[in-house]
Design a protein around this motif. Sequence first.
Motif, PDB file in Angstrom:
ATOM      1  N   SER B  85       0.839  -1.197   0.000  1.00 51.67           N
ATOM      2  CA  SER B  85       0.000   0.000   0.000  1.00 51.67           C
ATOM      3  C   SER B  85       0.874   1.247   0.000  1.00 51.67           C
ATOM      4  CB  SER B  85      -0.942   0.002   1.200  1.00 51.67           C
ATOM      5  OG  SER B  85      -0.211  -0.075   2.389  1.00 51.67           O
ATOM      6  N   ARG B  87       4.907   2.764  -1.976  1.00 54.64           N
ATOM      7  CA  ARG B  87       5.918   2.383  -2.938  1.00 54.64           C
ATOM      8  C   ARG B  87       7.046   1.632  -2.235  1.00 54.64           C
ATOM      9  NH1 ARG B  87       8.730   5.846  -7.710  1.00 54.64           N
ATOM     10  NH2 ARG B  87       8.621   4.114  -9.173  1.00 54.64           N
ATOM     11  N   LYS B 108       1.353  -0.417 -10.585  1.00 57.50           N
ATOM     12  CA  LYS B 108       0.437   0.374  -9.766  1.00 57.50           C
ATOM     13  C   LYS B 108      -0.971  -0.063 -10.145  1.00 57.50           C
ATOM     14  CE  LYS B 108      -0.307   5.312  -9.083  1.00 57.50           C
ATOM     15  NZ  LYS B 108       0.245   6.611  -9.517  1.00 57.50           N
ATOM     16  N   GLY B 110      -4.063   1.232  -8.628  1.00 59.04           N
ATOM     17  CA  GLY B 110      -5.146   2.186  -8.445  1.00 59.04           C
ATOM     18  C   GLY B 110      -4.948   2.936  -7.147  1.00 59.04           C
ATOM     19  N   TYR B 111      -6.008   3.564  -6.667  1.00 66.01           N
ATOM     20  CA  TYR B 111      -5.893   4.383  -5.461  1.00 66.01           C
ATOM     21  C   TYR B 111      -6.856   3.898  -4.394  1.00 66.01           C
ATOM     22  CZ  TYR B 111      -3.328   7.500  -8.496  1.00 66.01           C
ATOM     23  OH  TYR B 111      -2.409   8.009  -9.360  1.00 66.01           O
ATOM     24  N   SER B 282      -5.696  10.316  -0.238  1.00 69.39           N
ATOM     25  CA  SER B 282      -5.719   9.056  -0.962  1.00 69.39           C
ATOM     26  C   SER B 282      -4.295   8.669  -1.315  1.00 69.39           C
ATOM     27  CB  SER B 282      -6.584   9.159  -2.215  1.00 69.39           C
ATOM     28  OG  SER B 282      -5.884   9.790  -3.247  1.00 69.39           O
ATOM     29  N   ARG B 283      -4.093   7.377  -1.508  1.00 70.85           N
ATOM     30  CA  ARG B 283      -2.727   6.888  -1.756  1.00 70.85           C
ATOM     31  C   ARG B 283      -2.764   5.838  -2.854  1.00 70.85           C
ATOM     32  NH1 ARG B 283      -2.428   2.491   3.121  1.00 70.85           N
ATOM     33  NH2 ARG B 283      -4.666   2.192   3.180  1.00 70.85           N
ATOM     34  N   PRO B 284      -1.654   5.699  -3.589  1.00 74.30           N
ATOM     35  CA  PRO B 284      -1.612   4.674  -4.624  1.00 74.30           C
ATOM     36  C   PRO B 284      -1.331   3.294  -4.025  1.00 74.30           C
ATOM     37  CG  PRO B 284       0.429   5.906  -4.600  1.00 74.30           C
ATOM     38  CD  PRO B 284      -0.446   6.516  -3.559  1.00 74.30           C
ATOM     39  N   PHE B 286       0.142  -0.698  -4.932  1.00 71.35           N
ATOM     40  CA  PHE B 286       1.046  -1.344  -5.880  1.00 71.35           C
ATOM     41  C   PHE B 286       1.093  -2.838  -5.656  1.00 71.35           C
ATOM     42  CE2 PHE B 286       2.767   2.838  -4.954  1.00 71.35           C
ATOM     43  CZ  PHE B 286       3.109   3.328  -6.198  1.00 71.35           C
ATOM     44  N   MET B 327      -7.210   4.077 -11.792  1.00 68.11           N
ATOM     45  CA  MET B 327      -6.314   5.118 -12.290  1.00 68.11           C
ATOM     46  C   MET B 327      -6.913   5.688 -13.574  1.00 68.11           C
ATOM     47  SD  MET B 327      -2.632   3.293 -11.966  1.00 68.11           S
ATOM     48  CE  MET B 327      -3.062   1.750 -12.724  1.00 68.11           C
ATOM     49  N   GLU B 331      -2.708   6.219 -17.396  1.00 68.07           N
ATOM     50  CA  GLU B 331      -1.871   5.545 -16.406  1.00 68.07           C
ATOM     51  C   GLU B 331      -2.104   4.033 -16.450  1.00 68.07           C
ATOM     52  OE1 GLU B 331      -2.428   7.338 -12.602  1.00 68.07           O
ATOM     53  OE2 GLU B 331      -0.380   6.896 -11.966  1.00 68.07           O
ATOM     54  N   TYR B 335       0.809   1.122 -17.129  1.00 68.28           N
ATOM     55  CA  TYR B 335       1.154  -0.019 -16.268  1.00 68.28           C
ATOM     56  C   TYR B 335       0.772  -1.352 -16.891  1.00 68.28           C
ATOM     57  CZ  TYR B 335       2.926   2.868 -12.591  1.00 68.28           C
ATOM     58  OH  TYR B 335       3.708   3.725 -11.877  1.00 68.28           O
TER      59      TYR B 335
END
Lengths: 429, 350
Positions: B85, B87, B108, B110-111, B282-284, B286, B327, B331, B335
Amino acid sequence: MNKPENTTSGSVRTVDLVQKGLARRYKAEKRFRRMGLCAISFSLLCLAVLFISIFGSGYSAFQQTVIELDIVLDPSGLNPNNLAGADFNGLVKTALYNMFPEVKDRGEKKKLLSLLSSGAAYKLADFVKAHPDRIGKALSLWVPADDDVDMLMKGHINRNLPETERRLNDQQISWIEALEEQGKIKKKFNTTFFTAGDSREPELAGIWGATCGSFYTLVITLILSFPIGVAAAVYLEEFAPKNRFTDIIEVNINNLAAVPSIVFGLLGLAVFLNFFELPRSSSLVGGLVLTLMTLPTIIIAGRAALKSVPPSIREAALGVGASKTQMVAHHVLPLAMPGMLTGTIIGMARALGETAPLLMIGMVAFIVDIPGGFTDPSTALPVQIFLWADSPERGFMEKTSAAIMVLLVFLVIMNSAAVYLRKKYEKRW
Amino acid sequence: MKKLLLSVLSLVFIAGVGNVGAESRDYISIVGSSTVYPFSTVVAENFGKTTKFKTPKIESTGSGGGHKLFGAGVGVQHPDITNSSRRIQKSEVETAMKNGINEIVEIKIGYDGIVIANSKKAKQFNLTRKDIFLALAANVPNPDGTPTVVPNPYKTWKDVNPELPAMAIEVLGPPPTSGTRDAFVELVMETGGKKFEFIKAMEKADGKQFKSICHTVREDGPYIEAGENDNLIVQKLDANPNALGIFGFSFLDQNADKLQGSVVEGVAPVFEAIADGSYPVSRPLFFYVKKAHVDQIPGIREYLKEFTSEKAWGDEGYLTDKGLIPMPAAERKKYSDIANNLTPLNASDL
């Protein structure tokens, strides 16, 4: 002559004393009994609250909402020799759209389709594979509904809430009501729950995978810990010399019985996974770790059982010329067996309910396929409960409680087997 | 009877252990973040049902634990994919390199929005990150305006900001081991702290001091660590309308009849606002693939294909039903190309 007087006055004094203290002693007696009664009723009350809350939130998981679809098995798309390539999803979609011909809009169709579980197509595929002769005919099939529909049918979602606060919108509810009028939606006994592995869709999730995992784990635990535990107990009790060394061993065994179970998990991670490189998440490693955990319990119970066999039996056996090994194998061990079995079953019951050590060796995992052997990745019943309790979908809440009920049933069976064995074979000397 | 039982047991045992030490693994092994877990499990299940491959095994170990297992080496006993959750860190890549993992593919997916929610029985909160920082930090700027910090004196939301209700501060949130907590601290507490000039200046001058002010959550009662189980927080919020809870958007999405997300900086945590980036917290998300495993373990390419397909992570995909914020299309294209070509991550990009 003074003597009798003395006795009389003495006895009078004793009686007086007794009389004086009697009320107080009766009171103390009553108080003690009442305290015991309170303790028991308190624990019964706690147990009742636990059972009622689990049963209350879990019983509905044994039912599952299903929707009846009238499907035409069009032979053009279904080749009996290559069913894997057939578009069962398309058949299910067509059947549902046919029931609501007024739905034309693409967005609306998507909403309509979301009433059905993604498992509906698999259900149809299984049916066709089992009955290839039905291809070309029409059939009506009950397929699982989506978990949101299931929650609504079971009353866990309030239909009267404003639309934005529900996961189903007004239109979807009107479709469900239409289905209700036609008798095409109903609740039936949830067999999936007892036959399927884990799933991320509550309506498709079952505990069979976890039950198999628990079974394999316990088999390993039993076949390793029982012989080793009994052998250790017999040696320590009957053969070992009584010296400082055996004292140290005894202290250590008692100590190990009290070690938190997570420590055994760490040990298992270091030894079985990292050193022996056994497969992660397998019931083999789970069983090995739980063996370490149950061994002390079995040894302690076994030694207690051996101690309760009276020395006269041993002496009689030795007296008629039996060797020490014969004495143990023919007389002492059979008499101690019921006690040892009881200890083993209680140890197994504890192992069945254990999660913490399994966390370290990767058995807390999402595993869909039913494990078929000791090296396949698997979970266990308590782990499944833990995983479902942590899932966001509302439908998993009742599944969690239902899985707890299943685990409790197994525990009750095991513990009553222990009580039964003790009652039946126990000898009082 | 006893002999029969014994022989049956030993047969079962032999049958089961027969294939021990098999040097191959025919299923994908995935570890990592509990936030990505709900999404990767759905993909895995669909993958298992629609292909000839076995369903991947997914362990929820937390992001940090996942990277540790992932970076331990190459070989069937090590996982193929780790979910994260956040990088991957430079140090984690270096450890992996040291253990012979030279090529890691970063995807990646999504968020995820982090929401601050309360029961529908109470009024909706309208917060700023500054309010949240003042309510939850262990040390806050001195209320008299001098550039020093004092132990947090605030007891009610009204103390923090006169526009907020006079309710005692009571927030249920994740413990420090959680990735959600890391992201919350970074996105809310740091930004909130930086609203004060002297703390902002500190970031450059004295990074350690800055972190200790912004990252330390108060421990005198108002912030209650509720464990990693977000469902527990949801149930507690429903029972206690005075409390706020911090958790992932997917739990708010599933419990929209019971809970409401607080408005942060004027934006409510709804799907659209998180997707277009206007909701600030919000956060990306991976996942990372070990390239060396790709042709050793069957199905990894196909799993990547399933995950990066439009029917999974697209705007209308099944992952959005589970609460993933997709995303933008460009984007996604980037990916999915990386997934197709297995372009490894360049350590200098981190």
